[in-house]
Design a protein around this motif. Sequence first.
Motif, short mmCIF file in Angstrom:
data_model
loop_
_atom_site.label_atom_id
_atom_site.label_comp_id
_atom_site.label_asym_id
_atom_site.label_seq_id
_atom_site.Cartn_x
_atom_site.Cartn_y
_atom_site.Cartn_z
N LEU A 2 0.85 -1.15 -0.10
CA LEU A 2 0.20 0.00 0.02
C LEU A 2 0.90 1.13 -0.09
O LEU A 2 1.84 1.30 0.96
CB LEU A 2 -1.05 -0.11 1.32
N LYS A 3 0.51 2.13 -0.79
CA LYS A 3 1.30 3.47 -0.88
C LYS A 3 0.55 4.61 -0.43
O LYS A 3 -0.35 4.94 -0.73
CB LYS A 3 1.39 3.76 -2.30
N ILE A 4 1.11 4.96 0.92
CA ILE A 4 0.36 6.03 1.68
C ILE A 4 0.52 7.39 1.06
O ILE A 4 1.78 7.66 0.67
CB ILE A 4 0.96 6.09 3.18
N TYR A 118 4.97 15.26 3.01
CA TYR A 118 5.79 14.12 2.82
C TYR A 118 5.41 13.08 4.24
O TYR A 118 4.33 13.48 5.12
CB TYR A 118 7.12 14.47 3.12
N LEU A 119 5.74 11.78 3.86
CA LEU A 119 5.33 11.02 4.96
C LEU A 119 6.50 10.88 6.19
O LEU A 119 7.53 10.98 5.77
CB LEU A 119 5.46 9.48 4.21
N ASP A 120 5.98 11.33 7.29
CA ASP A 120 7.02 11.34 8.50
C ASP A 120 7.14 9.78 8.69
O ASP A 120 6.28 9.12 9.19
CB ASP A 120 6.20 12.04 9.54
N GLU A 121 8.35 9.28 8.58
CA GLU A 121 8.76 7.87 9.01
C GLU A 121 8.59 7.47 10.29
O GLU A 121 8.21 6.37 10.58
CB GLU A 121 10.04 7.65 8.30
N GLN A 122 8.85 8.29 11.32
CA GLN A 122 8.47 7.87 12.73
C GLN A 122 7.04 7.67 13.24
O GLN A 122 6.89 6.63 13.67
CB GLN A 122 9.09 8.92 13.42
N SER A 123 6.20 8.64 12.67
CA SER A 123 4.84 8.56 12.82
C SER A 123 3.91 7.51 11.89
O SER A 123 2.72 7.53 12.10
CB SER A 123 4.23 9.98 13.24
N ASN A 124 4.38 7.63 10.82
CA ASN A 124 3.84 7.09 9.45
C ASN A 124 2.54 7.76 9.18
O ASN A 124 1.68 7.30 8.70
CB ASN A 124 3.39 5.65 9.75
#
Length: 276
Positions: A2-4, A118-124
């Motif tokens: 899945l692409k958020i 953008y997608l925050d990698e820590q919080s997703n």
Amino acid sequence: MLKIGEFNDLTALRKTSVGIFLGIGDDNDVLLPNRYVTPEMKIGDNIKVFIYTDSEDRLVATTETPKVTVGHFAFLKVKDSSRMGAFLDWGLPKDLFVPSGEQKHPMKPGNSYVVFVYLDEQSNRLVGSSRISEFLDNTDVAFANNEAVDLFIYEKTDLGYNAIINDYFKGLVYNNEIFKPIAIGTRIGGFIKQIREDKAIDLSLQPLGFQNLEESAEQLLQYLQKNKGFLALTDNSSPDDIYSTLQMSKKTFKRGIGILYKQKRIALKENGIQLL
């Protein structure tokens, strides 16, 4: 996978009391809530949806179209703000969050700002940022002079307006080369004027050289044709009068006149220009 923050083409896997689960397998699925489910949707159908996180940070699908997707820029209005950050309207039930640390200047409700998503990698989570320059990179710039490009005006400076070029590069339109109204959040066509040794890009809102002369001559012709063949401007007219009438500089105006005069398409009168 899945692409958020993007549109996904997914298969309807199973129907439940809360909606339809979509995915590419039972271990990689997402809920499309009942509010977006239509009677025509059936198990096995391919459905195009946008995926983001809901108010409880769960992945959720929607058939609605957001104003911007991940990795892109948009001009969005602030609905509310707090010490933690601002909440922007991006066309979905859950607002786009811009943390305080990602605001170049404090965002105020009711105002609109250019942001990058953008997608925050820590919080997703999908978040926004108004620190636009951090997401632009001129390292591999490879434009030709006078090449046509798409511009997104994002910042006013003492020199002019900074613009996003083709959704990736950064350039500058100088104040003395702006001959029509522009504003922050404006999307407009432009041209590469030059690329400097430090990779800084100078922009023009008009094509350069001969193309510009031809365009200015064409604009003058169009005005004359729409105004009974007469234009009440001369070489002695003020730059302000020329700009307010034609939205071009006096220099461009005089060049356009020169082309048409040499082509014997106009006559120069004491009080203006006459179409022949």
